[in-house]
Design an enzyme around this catalytic site. Structure first.
Site, short mmCIF file in Angstrom:
data_model
loop_
_atom_site.label_atom_id
_atom_site.label_comp_id
_atom_site.label_asym_id
_atom_site.label_seq_id
_atom_site.Cartn_x
_atom_site.Cartn_y
_atom_site.Cartn_z
N GLY A 71 11.28 37.49 28.82
CA GLY A 71 10.93 38.73 29.50
C GLY A 71 11.45 38.85 30.92
CG HIS A 98 4.78 33.25 22.48
ND1 HIS A 98 4.73 33.55 23.82
CD2 HIS A 98 5.94 33.77 22.02
CE1 HIS A 98 5.81 34.23 24.15
NE2 HIS A 98 6.56 34.38 23.08
CB SER A 150 16.06 37.59 27.95
OG SER A 150 14.92 37.63 28.80
CD GLU A 155 9.92 32.35 22.22
OE1 GLU A 155 10.48 33.43 22.04
OE2 GLU A 155 8.70 32.22 22.36
CD GLU A 168 4.25 36.23 26.18
OE1 GLU A 168 5.31 36.70 26.59
OE2 GLU A 168 3.68 36.64 25.15
CE LYS A 220 6.91 38.43 23.96
NZ LYS A 220 7.44 37.92 25.24
CG ASN A 226 6.06 38.01 19.77
OD1 ASN A 226 5.10 38.70 19.45
ND2 ASN A 226 5.97 37.04 20.67
#
Length: 254
Positions: free
Chosen positions: A172, A96, A212, A166, A98, A12, A10
């Protein structure tokens, strides 16, 4: 039939044309296990999808990072599933964290997206995961079960779904779930599918880990029995993504 290892990258909201060409060149030159061992999908931003689609090696596939929840039309700024089909983009990432957290996409909205996208013939990487607060409160399994339940209520065929666990606290941040933590949640998810969808779906659906993931930790995560691959963020922009793909060999030999 075993579950084929799956590695998604991904990208992003990153990249320029020059940087994208460089990443694709690195991927094209990489020595990786064959397609019968690992399925590789990379997900550039919308604007670079055609560029990556035409220049990427044929054994790797391309995913969009999102799409609209129904047929296109007067939805400024959105990209529809039909457009992705038109561009021959086979995969899309949906839900996702985010987007769930920053854009307030609810479990039901994500589930509606998954159902509509599948109905248009696309394959879906459906993301689920808990926040740090939820983990510390001991509600990890309840949260991911609720997210999965919303999807299960809207779809009947899981063949084209990869479930990506996730943990939000590991995305991140440099923190990573330990192999045991990842395995525990993946195992609970598989049990949930077995009890609430079907034993066949539980046995065949790939549950991948994201948060990560690096070349340094991918092998010890890959050997966990219920970890069927990865959704890689930052490291997918770097040459080490090739090493993460190679962790599929460890799985094959486990």
């Amino acid at each position: 039939m075993g579950r084929k290892f799956f590695v998604g990258g991904n990208w992003k909201c990153n990249g320029t044309t020059e940087e994208v060409n460089k990443i694709v060149s690195t991927l094209n030159a990489g020595a990786v296990p064959s397609q019968d061992v690992v399925e590789v999908v990379v997900s550039p931003p919308f604007v670079f999808l055609p560029l990556v689609k035409t220049s990427l090696r044929p054994d790797f596939h391309v995913a969009a990072q999102n799409c609209w929840v129904k047929k296109g039309g007067a939805f400024t700024g959105e990209v529809s599933a039909e457009m992705l089909v038109n561009l021959s983009i086979p995969w899309v990432i949906i839900g996702h964290s985010e987007r769930r957290l920053i854009l307030n996409e609810s479990n039901e909205f994500v589930a509606d997206k998954v159902a509509y996208t599948l109905s248009q013939g696309l394959k879906v990487i459906a993301c689920i995961g808990e926040t740090l607060e939820q983990r510390e409160a001991g509600s990890t399994v309840a949260v991911v079960a609720e997210q999965t339940k919303a999807i299960a209520a809207k779809i009947s065929n899981w063949t084209d779904v990869v479930l990506a666990y996730e943990p939000v606290w590991a995305i991140g941040t440099g923190k990573v779930a330990t192999p045991a933590q990842a395995q525990e949640v993946h195992s609970e998810l598989r049990k949930w599918l077995q009890a609430n969808v079907s034993p066949d779906v539980a046995a065949s659906t790939r549950i991948i880990y994201g948060g990560s993931v690096t070349a340094a930790n991918s092998k010890e995560l890959a050997v966990q029995p219920d970890v069927d691959g990865f959704l890689v963020g930052g490291a997918s922009l770097k040459p080490e993504f090739i090493d993460i793909i190679k962790s599929a060999e460890v799985k094959k030999n486990a």
